[in-house]
Enzyme design. Structure first.
Site, mmCIF file in Angstrom:
data_model
loop_
_atom_site.group_PDB
_atom_site.id
_atom_site.type_symbol
_atom_site.label_atom_id
_atom_site.label_comp_id
_atom_site.label_asym_id
_atom_site.label_seq_id
_atom_site.Cartn_x
_atom_site.Cartn_y
_atom_site.Cartn_z
ATOM 1 N N ASN A 13 0.805 -1.237 0.000
ATOM 2 C CA ASN A 13 0.000 0.000 0.000
ATOM 3 C C ASN A 13 0.832 1.279 0.000
ATOM 4 O O ASN A 13 0.288 2.376 -0.137
ATOM 5 C CB ASN A 13 -1.002 0.023 1.175
ATOM 6 C CG ASN A 13 -1.922 -1.180 1.150
ATOM 7 O OD1 ASN A 13 -2.543 -1.432 0.130
ATOM 8 N ND2 ASN A 13 -1.984 -1.949 2.230
ATOM 9 N N ARG B 6 -3.151 8.163 -0.271
ATOM 10 C CA ARG B 6 -3.643 7.232 0.756
ATOM 11 C C ARG B 6 -3.654 7.925 2.123
ATOM 12 O O ARG B 6 -2.582 8.282 2.638
ATOM 13 C CB ARG B 6 -2.700 6.031 0.816
ATOM 14 C CG ARG B 6 -2.977 5.083 1.941
ATOM 15 C CD ARG B 6 -1.822 4.107 2.154
ATOM 16 N NE ARG B 6 -2.135 3.207 3.232
ATOM 17 C CZ ARG B 6 -1.235 2.519 3.915
ATOM 18 N NH1 ARG B 6 0.048 2.610 3.623
ATOM 19 N NH2 ARG B 6 -1.606 1.741 4.897
ATOM 20 N N TYR C 262 -0.511 9.868 6.578
ATOM 21 C CA TYR C 262 0.783 9.581 5.943
ATOM 22 C C TYR C 262 1.375 10.769 5.190
ATOM 23 O O TYR C 262 2.484 10.667 4.653
ATOM 24 C CB TYR C 262 0.643 8.380 4.998
ATOM 25 C CG TYR C 262 0.220 7.122 5.723
ATOM 26 C CD1 TYR C 262 1.033 6.555 6.705
ATOM 27 C CD2 TYR C 262 -1.003 6.504 5.452
ATOM 28 C CE1 TYR C 262 0.642 5.414 7.396
ATOM 29 C CE2 TYR C 262 -1.397 5.355 6.133
ATOM 30 C CZ TYR C 262 -0.570 4.829 7.102
ATOM 31 O OH TYR C 262 -0.950 3.695 7.786
ATOM 32 N N ASN D 161 10.318 -0.113 5.356
ATOM 33 C CA ASN D 161 8.979 0.224 5.854
ATOM 34 C C ASN D 161 8.085 -0.934 5.416
ATOM 35 O O ASN D 161 7.670 -1.001 4.259
ATOM 36 C CB ASN D 161 8.472 1.553 5.280
ATOM 37 C CG ASN D 161 7.119 1.922 5.871
ATOM 38 O OD1 ASN D 161 6.427 1.064 6.433
ATOM 39 N ND2 ASN D 161 6.734 3.178 5.767
ATOM 40 N N ALA E 70 1.816 -2.835 6.628
ATOM 41 C CA ALA E 70 1.085 -3.670 7.591
ATOM 42 C C ALA E 70 1.768 -5.007 7.866
ATOM 43 O O ALA E 70 1.460 -5.667 8.870
ATOM 44 C CB ALA E 70 -0.350 -3.896 7.103
ATOM 45 N N GLU F 266 14.083 -0.166 10.789
ATOM 46 C CA GLU F 266 12.626 -0.245 10.598
ATOM 47 C C GLU F 266 12.111 1.188 10.543
ATOM 48 O O GLU F 266 12.430 2.000 11.423
ATOM 49 C CB GLU F 266 11.990 -0.993 11.776
ATOM 50 C CG GLU F 266 10.480 -1.082 11.687
ATOM 51 C CD GLU F 266 9.853 -1.626 12.971
ATOM 52 O OE1 GLU F 266 10.601 -1.951 13.935
ATOM 53 O OE2 GLU F 266 8.622 -1.712 13.023
ATOM 54 N N HIS G 114 8.815 3.947 9.756
ATOM 55 C CA HIS G 114 7.383 4.221 9.565
ATOM 56 C C HIS G 114 7.164 5.720 9.447
ATOM 57 O O HIS G 114 7.783 6.497 10.197
ATOM 58 C CB HIS G 114 6.555 3.718 10.754
ATOM 59 C CG HIS G 114 6.733 2.254 10.986
ATOM 60 N ND1 HIS G 114 6.129 1.310 10.186
ATOM 61 C CD2 HIS G 114 7.470 1.579 11.890
ATOM 62 C CE1 HIS G 114 6.488 0.110 10.604
ATOM 63 N NE2 HIS G 114 7.301 0.242 11.637
ATOM 64 N N ARG H 111 -1.449 4.688 17.512
ATOM 65 C CA ARG H 111 -2.644 4.434 16.709
ATOM 66 C C ARG H 111 -3.446 3.253 17.281
ATOM 67 O O ARG H 111 -3.502 3.084 18.486
ATOM 68 C CB ARG H 111 -2.219 4.229 15.251
ATOM 69 C CG ARG H 111 -1.491 5.484 14.699
ATOM 70 C CD ARG H 111 -0.991 5.285 13.282
ATOM 71 N NE ARG H 111 -2.107 5.032 12.361
ATOM 72 C CZ ARG H 111 -1.936 4.551 11.126
ATOM 73 N NH1 ARG H 111 -0.704 4.288 10.684
ATOM 74 N NH2 ARG H 111 -2.976 4.345 10.355
HETATM 75 C C1 DQA Z 1 3.188 2.334 8.257
HETATM 76 C C2 DQA Z 1 2.396 1.993 9.532
HETATM 77 C C3 DQA Z 1 1.686 0.649 9.389
HETATM 78 O O1 DQA Z 1 0.940 0.369 10.560
HETATM 79 C C4 DQA Z 1 0.725 0.687 8.214
HETATM 80 O O2 DQA Z 1 0.115 -0.562 8.036
HETATM 81 C C5 DQA Z 1 1.360 1.169 6.965
HETATM 82 C C6 DQA Z 1 2.295 2.297 7.029
HETATM 83 C C7 DQA Z 1 3.801 3.749 8.344
HETATM 84 O O3 DQA Z 1 4.678 4.040 7.522
HETATM 85 O O4 DQA Z 1 3.394 4.557 9.169
HETATM 86 O O5 DQA Z 1 1.051 0.700 5.875
HETATM 87 O O6 DQA Z 1 4.237 1.408 8.122
#
Ligand code: DQA
Length: 147
Positions: free
Chosen positions: A14, A21, A26, A77, A80, A101, A103, A110
């Site tokens: 995604n 999105r 985001y 990244n 999900a 990692e 995000h 959240r």
């Molecule tokens: C994400 C956070 C995840 O929980 C979510 O499913 C995403 C984007 C972020 O970049 O904040 O797809 O990885």
């Protein structure tokens, strides 16, 4: 000839939709924008950057396997898959370089199901909640670890 250390930037499901999105979560930057910022930050540190986005877990796992022995760091990244993919966890556990990692949002602030990361235990460190700037922070963190 100098061989540049390489960084693999991986984007999970995604994230190809970034820009349209859930922009309130985001931001409005596209994935191309974030890759361009990460590529420029990497170049400034003398690092080569390769990027792959996939909505398929298997593509991400194959890319992690190919990074073994060839790539100094992975910035991922996982989207999900962060919260579900023990297969990505295991692939990263078998990788010997630096793992960041990343995000855009802060998953801990959240929904409760986002508070579990199965990637965090095999990451060198995590950067979350800084939006687009996180991509530059992640590359800076890799460069600091390598120097
Ligand atoms: C994400 C956070 C995840 O929980 C979510 O499913 C995403 C984007 C972020 O970049 O904040 O797809 O990885």
């Amino acid at each position: 000839m100098t061989i540049q250390p390489a960084v693999l930037l991986l984007s999970g499901p995604n994230l190809n939709l970034l820009g349209t999105r859930e922009p309130s979560v985001y931001g409005t930057g596209t994935l191309d924008d974030h890759v361009a910022a990460a590529t420029a930050a990497a170049a400034a540190h003398g690092l080569a950057l390769r990027h792959l986005q996939s909505n398929r877990e298997s593509d991400l796992i194959d890319a992690i396997h190919s990074a073994r022995g060839t790539t100094a760091a992975i910035v991922i990244n996982p989207g999900a898959f962060t919260h579900t993919s023990w297969a990505i966890h295991d692939a990263l556990a078998a990788y010997d370089g630096i793992v960041v990692e990343l995000h855009l949002s802060n998953p801990d602030s959240r929904e409760p199901w986002r508070r579990t990361s199965v990637v965090a235990p095999v990451a060198t460190g995590t950067i979350s909640g800084f939006g687009a700037h996180g991509y530059v922070l992640a590359i800076d963190a890799v460069a600091a670890r390598l120097s």
